[in-house]
Structures are given as structure tokens and as C-alpha cells.
Design an enzyme around this catalytic site. Structure first.
Site, PDB file in Angstrom:
ATOM      1  N   GLU A   1      -2.858  -2.816   6.297  1.00 46.61           N
ATOM      2  CA  GLU A   1      -2.226  -3.917   5.553  1.00 46.61           C
ATOM      3  C   GLU A   1      -0.908  -4.393   6.165  1.00 46.61           C
ATOM      4  O   GLU A   1      -0.525  -5.544   5.988  1.00 46.61           O
ATOM      5  CB  GLU A   1      -2.018  -3.544   4.087  1.00 46.61           C
TER       6      GLU A   1
ATOM      7  N   GLN B   1      -3.604   4.270  -8.281  1.00 48.74           N
ATOM      8  CA  GLN B   1      -3.214   3.153  -7.405  1.00 48.74           C
ATOM      9  C   GLN B   1      -2.390   2.086  -8.134  1.00 48.74           C
ATOM     10  O   GLN B   1      -2.504   0.900  -7.849  1.00 48.74           O
ATOM     11  CB  GLN B   1      -4.436   2.540  -6.718  1.00 48.74           C
TER      12      GLN B   1
ATOM     13  N   LYS C   1      -6.525  -6.598 -12.756  1.00 43.86           N
ATOM     14  CA  LYS C   1      -7.979  -6.704 -12.631  1.00 43.86           C
ATOM     15  C   LYS C   1      -8.613  -7.435 -13.821  1.00 43.86           C
ATOM     16  O   LYS C   1      -9.555  -8.199 -13.646  1.00 43.86           O
ATOM     17  CB  LYS C   1      -8.568  -5.298 -12.487  1.00 43.86           C
TER      18      LYS C   1
END
Lengths: 168, 573
Positions: B50, B113, B162
């Protein structure tokens, strides 16, 4: 280098999560000396207003204003340093371990400083003060000098511009 | 009919005209990844890390002038982007970083996470926010594109939980958004500009200092016209390099820590300094008290906060570079500055920018080879000695520009940024100039270059050391080469003073490493091989080519000004 002194800002910001952290984070990230910061919603619920006091010189103060202005969440920066204004800070002072004579003294001090005795105990008293920051400092100094144990909580100053004489 | 957040996300990118997204998948972005899979308008580039992802987007943004769009997952995916975001922040590169986030009801639980990425990046983004309500999603994405690309460009981070990605809501993407706290400057104060012009007109030794803002604004033509019309010499910062053609008679060179002797002398001696699009970084000014001591300073910048921060200026002008220059060009009258230019030419003769030619292949020879073989295209550098040699010797012009990490000085930037530049501008030759240290910081991206069919030329200047720090150790730390030797083994003598003939081989063998990817690798040990190797690389359109240039360990970047010293105190030999 101009002199270091207290500078005042009224800051209108978006009333959103993280904005306070962003504003206070600026002061720590850039090593600006933050003296006090208060925040609350305004007459519009999506706008908060902060009253900020920083100790700095002219050059740094200009930078602070510019940096604040460049934040997307900041709607308006107002420099209150040289503006006629009304400024008050709320303060509670609890005095412990006092006898009757000392209580009398606390009442006298309250009268002189125009503050309220909000509560009283067997050997304690609670003062509720709404003074300028400076006057509050003086009060704390006096209480500390006179009495053994003093507990203080203060809210930081809030300020608003005076109504212009032409509008009266 | 209502649509999901993920559908609106893709729709928004399409309406913004995004053609490429740099994306790395993970648990909290699988829904968006699925949505991207179903469409064909946007290319999805998969990097291998990333951090490199952000550098690739930076290279893409710099090469195209468009916003670099990134997508990573929550937690480690997000934290890996931080270095790249800071890099984009300090070099004003327009990026939007979309991060996945755990569902709203898990935020604050230390969920798997979960990190507060908006909080972590608050001081290195232009704007950052977590979308907390599906109805805000379209407006926030529109805000991101507006903020990233306008005013002083920069990175914007949008964190999308999400559940927001899957929630149904308004299908419309707004065409316009009004942001009450964001009003980038679009005008210029004519009075201030007149004061500036008057100063320049009266000046005996005027000088233009052009920074990266000129390149970002695309104001190179106007800068040249203005300089020519008034006959004023120009120096640049590293980020401003390329704002004037290298062979222009009014162009002196870069100023600053490793700038040209004549350029720093000109700054020290000028009586009016017209600076535009620079923030007077310490690498440009050195000791602030000694910076341009004889000059009245004019400062044009789009960012009010950059003005009178490091250097207190006489005439501040908040403006886009193009806007200010266009006005000035209207007024500009030719000045006689021949004596001043003659003085600058004398300084150049006194101490020309030149490396030794007596002892084998020098970095200057490599840069000259690149100039010869690649007269057009994009040169991307990493950070370190090779970067300074590139900024000193690579010649830029209208058809050739440079992308480098100037503000943050991020090792590991060069290789991925070159890949991103090639993805953005496939028709252009892209040359990456890097060091053996910086290359190893993101070398996993070779796979990305291959998969994206990005035939770039990677020039690794290998001097066995982390050369920039080694140079400081040689000059200022009594040759105590602590942790800068990249070949050092556990059993090497403790007080090694540099290469001595018994040194272990360098690892990795960059040629074999390239070959392990099926990529052409060439090792160059002598100057006679330079242009041939570069030509081979240029002709290879199949994939990347790696050229490892074996250069002497003790090559220095000169001139050099010690950090914090006045710019007039240059170490020349």
C-alpha cells in the site's frame, strides 16, 4: 520580534466529529502555545463556536489564523484581540478545612469578588464564579494564600463582541 | 430507485472521469472491489504494497495532472498508506485515498483491522472524514474531488465503513457541492501586484525564484515570457526545476543546499527577489537570517499560510501562479540587466557545476547519457545522492519533466512513482533514477510494473552505501560510517573506514534479481557502456529494464551547504 501576549480568536467550525481534535492538533503539531480553548454549539446546531486564547507573538498569531482558515472544517476566524468584548469564565472553587472564622472570611471574599457561595459544609464552602479569566486568577491566588486546601475547576473563557455603540 | 453505497461509489468515480484506480483488496473493501470487477471503464491497478500504491498514484497524478485515486482496506492497509499520504501532502499532489472501515457499530471496539485512520492522518491531509451516514456518501465524494484538485492541491482521505458500502440510499451523485469553509483563492490583488512590479522595475539586481507551484499551475510558459520580457534571470527550487528550459540563457539553475554556486550567490546578492510558488523550505534558505540579505522579497503563493511563515516578505501576494504572471506580463517592460547577468556568468565560470572526469564513470556522465538518449519523457527519482545529481544535471524542457519527492524526501518513492507515471502517460518514455538503498525499499513493485506492462527504464546508481548519509559522515562525522554500508556483514571489522578490497559482494545482485522476474538486467561498469545500455532499455517495449550503474563509493554531491548554515557557505571541494 514582537511581544508575546494573550491573543483571542473566535472560531466558527462545522459541528462534526473530529473537528475539535483537528483544531487542537494544529496547536500541538506546530508548537503553538494554547492557553485555553472552549467550544459549544451556536444558535445553528450544525455550527460550533470556539473561543481560543493563545500566547504568541504577532508573526505566529498571523500564522495561527492562516492555518485555521485553511482548514475545510473552519467556517470563519475572528480575531478578538483588539476588539471590545464581553468575556467570562466559569469557575468553581471548593475551600476545605475551614473553621467558623475562616468561613466568615470566605463570605467576605465572595462579596468583594461578587461571586456566589453555592454550597456550604461543616468545614467547607463552594464558590461559584463568573468572572474574567484574570479576576479568576486573582481569586485563586488569594484563596491559595489564605486557606490550606482549595480545589478548583475552571471552564476556560468564552467571549463575544460588544454591541457597537452606534447600534444602541 | 435507491442503490447501495458501493454502487454509488463506482458511479461517482465514473462521473468524475476517473480512468484508473490504484487498489489493494482487504476485508473491508471487498464489496467495492466486487463492484469494480463488474465494470470496464476504470482500470484497476494492483500494486504489491500500500505504500507503493500511494507513490504510484502520486506518479500518475503528476504525469497526468489528474487526481490519483486510491482504495485500500482498513487497519494495516490504511496505515501502510501514511508515508505516501505525507509525501503527497508536502509536495501538493492531488490524491483521494478511500479506506475501508469496520462497520459503524464496531468502531471503537478495537475490532479486527480497525484503526482510526482519519485521526492518524489529520495533520497530513487537506481533508479527511469518516462517512457516518449513507445519505452523505455522494456529497462527501464530491467534496473530496473538489478539495483535492483545487487551490493548493493535496491528499484527501475518505473512510467508508463496510455497512455504508452496502446500505441503500440516494442514487444521485451531485454535480456540484458548496463547502462553506473552503474557498480557494481565485483572484489576485492588483494593488499588491503593482507594488511588486514597481520594485522589480526599480531593481538593479532582480532575480526570480520559481518553486513547484509554477509547475503545478502549469505556468511554465508564462514564467518564461515574464522573465524574457523583463530580462530577469531565474533560479529554481528542486520542485520548481523544469519551470524554465535548462538551456534558456536566463536560467541559472537550482538554488539551495545542493544548488549551483552561481544560483546561491545570485540569491545572496540580488536586491529584489521575486519568488513564486515556493514555501521557502529550509533546504532553500539555509540560515534564515542570512537568506537573501540584500533583497526586498516579493512572494506569490496560492496558500496564504505559506506567506511570511519562514521568511517575512515585503510584498505578499496570494494568487495562483498563472494568474499573477499573466497580469505582470501585460505590464512588463524590458530592463537592462546585462551587468547583473555578467556577474552571474562570472560566478558560473568561477565555480561551474562539474564533477571530476579523471577517475572512471561519474554520476554526471550517467545523467548526460540519460539527457542524450532521453531528450523527451519523464524522469522520476528516488531520494538521496542520485536525486541531487539528477536535479543538478538532468536537463528539462517543455517535453521533459521530472517527478521527485521534494518535501518529505521519501526513500522508496522513485520506482513506484515511475510505474504510476508510465501508467498515466504510456506514450512517454519514463526513466527512474534511483539508488541501491531506495530501490530496496519498494522493489516488490517490479511485479506491478510487469503486470501493468509498464516498460520503464530503471537506473540504479549503486555505490554500495546509503550515499547521502555516508557523505555527511565523511564530511562531518570523522568518517565513522555507522549503518550506511549496505554490504556490511556481521564479521566485518568494527571501525571500517570504507571499501578496502576485502569487502563482501553486494546483495542483491540487481541483474540476477531483474532476471528472476524475467526482466532484462544490464550492469554498467564503464562510461563507454552508458548510452548503449540506455538505448537498449529505451528500445525494450516488452517490459521494464534494469540498469545497474556501478559507481564509486566516495562520489560526493557538491556544492553542499551544511544544514542550518547560510547558503553562501558552500562546500565546493
Amino acid at each position: 520580534m514582537s511581544t508575546m501576549k494573550n491573543r483571542w480568536i473566535a472560531l466558527y467550525v462545522e459541528n462534526q466529529v473530529g473537528v475539535l481534535a483537528k483544531v487542537s492538533g494544529l496547536f500541538s503539531a506546530k508548537s503553538y502555545n494554547l492557553q485555553s480553548l472552549t467550544v459549544g454549539t451556536t444558535e445553528h446546531e450544525d455550527v460550533s463556536r470556539m473561543t481560543i486564547c493563545a500566547i504568541c507573538d504577532d508573526v505566529t498569531f498571523e500564522q495561527i489564523k492562516k492555518q485555521l482558515n485553511s482548514m475545510v472544517e473552519v467556517i470563519k476566524v475572528m480575531d478578538l484581540t483588539n476588539v471590545p468584548l464581553h468575556m467570562k469564565e466559569i469557575l468553581f472553587a471548593k475551600v476545605y478545612g475551614i473553621n467558623a472564622a475562616q468561613k466568615e472570611e470566605v463570605f467576605q471574599i465572595a462579596q468583594v469578588f461578587s461571586v456566589k457561595v453555592a454550597d456550604i459544609g461543616e468545614d467547607s464552602a463552594l464558590l461559584e464564579c463568573m468572572l474574567t479569566e484574570r479576576r479568576n486568577n486573582e481569586l485563586i491566588a488569594l484563596l491559595n494564600k489564605k486557606f490550606k486546601r482549595v480545589e478548583v475547576v475552571r471552564g476556560g473563557a468564552v467571549a463575544i463582541e460588544s454591541i457597537s455603540t452606534s447600534c444602541r | 430507485m435507491d442503490i447501495t453505497g458501493r454502487k454509488l461509489f463506482v458511479k461517482a468515480l465514473m462521473e468524475e472521469g476517473v480512468d484508473t484506480i490504484f487498489a489493494y483488496p482487504g476485508g473491508m473493501v471487498t464489496d467495492i472491489v466486487d463492484e469494480l470487477y463488474k465494470q470496464e471503464e476504470i482500470d484497476v491497478v494492483l500494486p504489491r504494497h500500500e505504500q507503493a500504491l500511494i507513490h504510484e498514484a502520486e506518479g500518475y497524478a503528476r504525469a497526468t495532472g489528474k487526481v490519483g485515486v486510491c482504495l485500500v482496506t482498513s487497519g494495516p492497509g490504511a496505515t501502510n498508506t501514511i508515508t505516501g499520504i505525507a509525501d503527497a501532502h508536502y509536495d501538493s499532489i492531488p490524491l483521494i485515498i478511500f479506506t475501508g472501515q469496520v462497520p459503524l457499530d464496531l468502531i471503537g471496539n478495537d475490532a479486527f483491522q480497525e484503526v482510526d485512520i482519519v485521526g492518524m492522518t489529520r495533520s497530513i491531509t487537506k481533508y479527511g472524514v469518516t462517512v457516518r451516514d449513507r445519505k452523505d456518501l455522494g456529497r462527501i465524494i464530491k467534496m473530496a474531488f473538489t478539495i483535492a484538485a483545487t487551490g493548493k492541491p493535496g491528499p484527501v482521505l475518505i473512510d467508508i465503513p463496510k455497512d455504508i458500502q452496502n446500505q441503500l440510499g440516494d442514487p444521485d451523485y451531485p454535480s456540484h457541492v458548496d463547502i462553506r469553509g473552503y474557498k480557494p483563492n481565485e483572484t489576485v490583488h492588483i494593488g499588491q501586484l503593482k507594488r511588486a512590479y514597481k520594485l522589480l522595475k526599480q531593481a538593479k539586481r532582480p532575480l526570480i525564484l520559481a518553486g513547484g507551484g509554477v509547475n503545478i499551475a502549469g505556468a511554465q510558459d508564462n514564467l518564461r515570457k515574464f522573465a524574457e520580457k523583463m530580462n530577469i534571470p531565474v533560479v529554481t527550487t528542486i520542485m520548481g526545476k523544469g519551470a524554465m528550459d535548462a538551456d534558456h540563457p536566463l536560467y541559472i539553475g537550482n538554488c539551495g543546499m545542493h544548488g549551483r554556486y552561481a544560483a546561491n550567490k545570485a540569491v545572496a546578492d540580488c536586491d529584489v527577489l521575486f519568488s513564486i510558488g515556493t514555501r521557502f523550505n529550509d533546504r532553500i534558505t539555509g540560515d534564515l537570517n542570512e537568506f537573501a540579505p540584500k533583497a526586498q522579497i516579493i512572494h506569490v503563493d496560492i496558500d496564504t499560510a505559506s506567506i511570511s511563515r519562514n521568511v517575512v516578505v515585503d510584498v505578499p501576494i496570494v494568487s495562483d501562479a498563472n494568474l499573477a504572471l499573466e497580469r505582470l506580463i501585460d505590464w512588463a517592460e524590458y530592463k537592462n540587466t546585462e551587468r547583473w547577468q555578467e556577474k552571474i556568468a562570472d560566478w558560473n565560470r568561477e565555480n561551474p557545476l562539474e564533477m571530476r572526469r579523471d577517475k572512471g564513470m561519474s554520476p554526471q556522465m550517467i545523467m548526460e547519457g540519460i539527457n542524450e538518449v532521453f531528450p523527451k519523457g519523464i524522469v522520476v527519482t528516488d531520494v538521496g545522492q542520485h536525486q541531487m545529481w539528477a536535479t543538478q544535471f538532468i536537463e528539462l524542457n517543455k517535453n521533459k519533466k521530472m517527478i521527485t519527492s521534494g518535501g518529505l524526501g521519501t526513500m522508496g518513492f522513485g520506482f513506484p512513482a515511475a510505474i504510476g507515471a508510465k501508467i498515466g502517460a504510456p506514450e512517454k518514455d519514463v526513466v527512474c533514477i534511483t539508488g541501491d538503498g531506495g530501490m530496496q525499499m519498494n522493489m516488490q513493485e517490479m511485479a506491478t510494473a510487469i503486470c501493468e506492462k509498464a516498460p520503464i527504464t530503471v537506473c540504479i546508481l549503486n555505490n554500495y552505501y546509503l550515499g547521502m548519509v555516508r557523505q555527511m559522515q565523511q564530511l562531518f562525522y570523522g568518517k565513522r560510517y555507522g549503518i550506511t554500508c549496505l554490504g556490511r556483514r556481521k564479521d566485518c571489522p568494527k571501525n571500517c573506514k570504507g571499501p578496502n578490497g576485502n569487502c563482501p559482494p553486494y546483495e542483491p545482485d540487481f541483474v540476477k534479481w531483474a532476471e528472476s522476474y524475467g526482466v532484462k538486467g544490464i550492469r554498467v561498469t564503464d562510461q563507454s557502456q552508458i548510452t548503449d545500455a540506455l538505448r537498449q532499455a529505451k528500445e525494450n517495449k516488452e517490459g521494464p529494464t534494469v540498469i545497474e550503474f556501478m559507481i564509486a563509493t566516495d562520489e560526493l554531491v557538491l556544492p553542499m551547504v551544511k544544514s542550518g548554515n547560510p547558503m553562501s557557505e558552500m562546500i565546493l571541494k
